[in-house]
Design a protein around this motif. Sequence first.
Motif, PDB file in Angstrom:
ATOM      1  N   VAL A  71      40.358 -21.766  16.807  1.00 43.24           N
ATOM      2  CA  VAL A  71      39.637 -20.967  17.797  1.00 43.24           C
ATOM      3  C   VAL A  71      39.114 -19.683  17.169  1.00 43.24           C
ATOM      4  O   VAL A  71      37.966 -19.274  17.406  1.00 43.24           O
ATOM      5  CB  VAL A  71      40.543 -20.637  18.998  1.00 43.24           C
ATOM      6  N   GLY A  72      39.939 -19.018  16.360  1.00 44.05           N
ATOM      7  CA  GLY A  72      39.518 -17.781  15.712  1.00 44.05           C
ATOM      8  C   GLY A  72      38.313 -17.989  14.816  1.00 44.05           C
ATOM      9  O   GLY A  72      37.382 -17.177  14.805  1.00 44.05           O
ATOM     10  N   TRP A  73      38.304 -19.083  14.063  1.00 41.75           N
ATOM     11  CA  TRP A  73      37.184 -19.339  13.163  1.00 41.75           C
ATOM     12  C   TRP A  73      35.938 -19.780  13.917  1.00 41.75           C
ATOM     13  O   TRP A  73      34.820 -19.486  13.504  1.00 41.75           O
ATOM     14  CB  TRP A  73      37.583 -20.357  12.105  1.00 41.75           C
ATOM     15  N   LYS A  74      36.115 -20.486  15.032  1.00 39.74           N
ATOM     16  CA  LYS A  74      34.930 -20.848  15.813  1.00 39.74           C
ATOM     17  C   LYS A  74      34.263 -19.587  16.367  1.00 39.74           C
ATOM     18  O   LYS A  74      33.031 -19.491  16.411  1.00 39.74           O
ATOM     19  CB  LYS A  74      35.283 -21.806  16.953  1.00 39.74           C
ATOM     20  N   VAL A 107      27.379 -25.165  15.748  1.00 41.17           N
ATOM     21  CA  VAL A 107      28.763 -24.695  15.762  1.00 41.17           C
ATOM     22  C   VAL A 107      29.649 -25.655  16.559  1.00 41.17           C
ATOM     23  O   VAL A 107      30.760 -25.983  16.136  1.00 41.17           O
ATOM     24  CB  VAL A 107      28.852 -23.273  16.337  1.00 41.17           C
ATOM     25  N   ASP A 108      29.144 -26.134  17.681  1.00 42.73           N
ATOM     26  CA  ASP A 108      29.927 -27.087  18.477  1.00 42.73           C
ATOM     27  C   ASP A 108      30.190 -28.361  17.688  1.00 42.73           C
ATOM     28  O   ASP A 108      31.299 -28.918  17.726  1.00 42.73           O
ATOM     29  CB  ASP A 108      29.197 -27.416  19.782  1.00 42.73           C
ATOM     30  N   THR A 109      29.172 -28.849  16.962  1.00 38.63           N
ATOM     31  CA  THR A 109      29.341 -30.069  16.175  1.00 38.63           C
ATOM     32  C   THR A 109      30.325 -29.854  15.028  1.00 38.63           C
ATOM     33  O   THR A 109      31.203 -30.682  14.772  1.00 38.63           O
ATOM     34  CB  THR A 109      27.989 -30.533  15.613  1.00 38.63           C
ATOM     35  N   LEU A 110      30.180 -28.720  14.335  1.00 40.01           N
ATOM     36  CA  LEU A 110      31.093 -28.408  13.234  1.00 40.01           C
ATOM     37  C   LEU A 110      32.536 -28.417  13.703  1.00 40.01           C
ATOM     38  O   LEU A 110      33.406 -29.033  13.069  1.00 40.01           O
ATOM     39  CB  LEU A 110      30.738 -27.033  12.649  1.00 40.01           C
ATOM     40  N   PHE A 111      32.791 -27.780  14.817  1.00 37.84           N
ATOM     41  CA  PHE A 111      34.173 -27.683  15.270  1.00 37.84           C
ATOM     42  C   PHE A 111      34.641 -28.917  16.027  1.00 37.84           C
ATOM     43  O   PHE A 111      35.844 -29.107  16.198  1.00 37.84           O
ATOM     44  CB  PHE A 111      34.370 -26.396  16.068  1.00 37.84           C
ATOM     45  N   SER A 114      24.835 -33.439   6.207  1.00 41.86           N
ATOM     46  CA  SER A 114      24.794 -32.642   4.988  1.00 41.86           C
ATOM     47  C   SER A 114      25.062 -31.171   5.280  1.00 41.86           C
ATOM     48  O   SER A 114      25.846 -30.512   4.583  1.00 41.86           O
ATOM     49  CB  SER A 114      23.427 -32.809   4.321  1.00 41.86           C
ATOM     50  N   ASN A 115      24.412 -30.628   6.314  1.00 41.06           N
ATOM     51  CA  ASN A 115      24.595 -29.221   6.651  1.00 41.06           C
ATOM     52  C   ASN A 115      25.985 -28.943   7.215  1.00 41.06           C
ATOM     53  O   ASN A 115      26.608 -27.927   6.893  1.00 41.06           O
ATOM     54  CB  ASN A 115      23.525 -28.790   7.662  1.00 41.06           C
ATOM     55  N   ILE A 116      26.483 -29.841   8.050  1.00 40.41           N
ATOM     56  CA  ILE A 116      27.826 -29.678   8.602  1.00 40.41           C
ATOM     57  C   ILE A 116      28.854 -29.740   7.478  1.00 40.41           C
ATOM     58  O   ILE A 116      29.828 -28.980   7.453  1.00 40.41           O
ATOM     59  CB  ILE A 116      28.126 -30.761   9.660  1.00 40.41           C
TER      60      ILE A 116
END
Length: 408
Positions: free
Chosen positions: A136-139, A304-308, A346-348
Amino acid sequence: MGLTKDRDEKNLFGYLAREFETLAERPLGEVDSLVLACLSYYRWPGEEVRGPEGLSVRELFRAECFEDMTRGFWDPEGLVRLLTAAAASPRFRDVRVCEYVDDFDESVEKQFSACTLRLPTGGAYLSFRGTDNTVVGWKEDFNMAFETGVPSQFAAVSYLERVAPTVEGPLYLGGHSKGGNLAVCATARCPEEVAGRIERAFSHDGPGFTEEALSDARWLKRAHLVSKTVPRSSVIGMLFERQEDYAVVASSTSGLMQHDPFSWVVEGADFSYEEEIGRGASFVDKTLNEWIASMSHEERAGFVDTLFSVIGAGGKDTFGELGENWQTTVPAMLRELGKLEPEERSNITRALALLVQTVMPDFELPQVPEFELPQFELPDFAALEQGRMISLEERMEQLSNPAAPPKA
């Protein structure tokens, strides 16, 4: 022998062991700020520290509390060593820790903690905690890429506004990592009567801001109050960087490990400075920032949602737990990555590699067990310093066949 060695160390520990001038004899400087910024990386015990008077650093030097105070943070042993040195230092032992707050709210993706450090000479240093190892902190950190105000930034402004009237004398703000961003944000957005009392806002390798935030009239008026330092291989401090001026500090380590403040080189009473950031940091800064800048607000939020969501596939709340259970978490995350379209993947993957190498620097993805891997390239940031890239497949091949020569 041990004491002599401590004094000879060119880092925060050596500085605390050999510099005996009080803050009355030598004013607060950049290295002092980093020490005070790191004092927010503790879960301070007792109710006294939550009040306006608090307790001195030496009164809080309690061996029976060390484990609870440092659990879940980066380098607990280093934090204990720092507190030991600060409690013995004539420069810091009478600093009083007060107004301590620790606010974690997963529902709104908020991780905020701060404490006010009353200085023996008068005035106070408001120390904002950087990111812990919670997902959560990193998101929340990455949300800064597309939000002009995340929950912790609003909390930092409110904290400054609440504490300022209780303190007589000058105000200093500072923090390491995300804490540096919060210190600058509070400086830029606080009321004019509070801003007039701020002597300096220190950001030690803290993420930058969006273009919208840095074009605000209050920021432009108060930018001269900000003092930002980054290590040569800064990645975190160069995220979303746009207009902040910064000084480059030498580090005793390499790559992403330079985010560790205990690695920053101290010569005498100041840092040892470099002329510019390193090639790898420049690459990440240019590539990641230009890519993020090209997105719309909605696209950034989606990224950001996809990354996390990939990180969340690991099923753990902290990066420490993800690393400890890598046999199950890493395959789950890689399978989730494999579902994405090639360009998005690739970006994620680049952002994911950045996170893994920052939060779990001792963990190497080639340790994953045998299973069907998705086909994609993973950046190796140490190799970036040498101007080359290593794919995950190559690294897996090297792991399974150590005798084979590395590919050029």
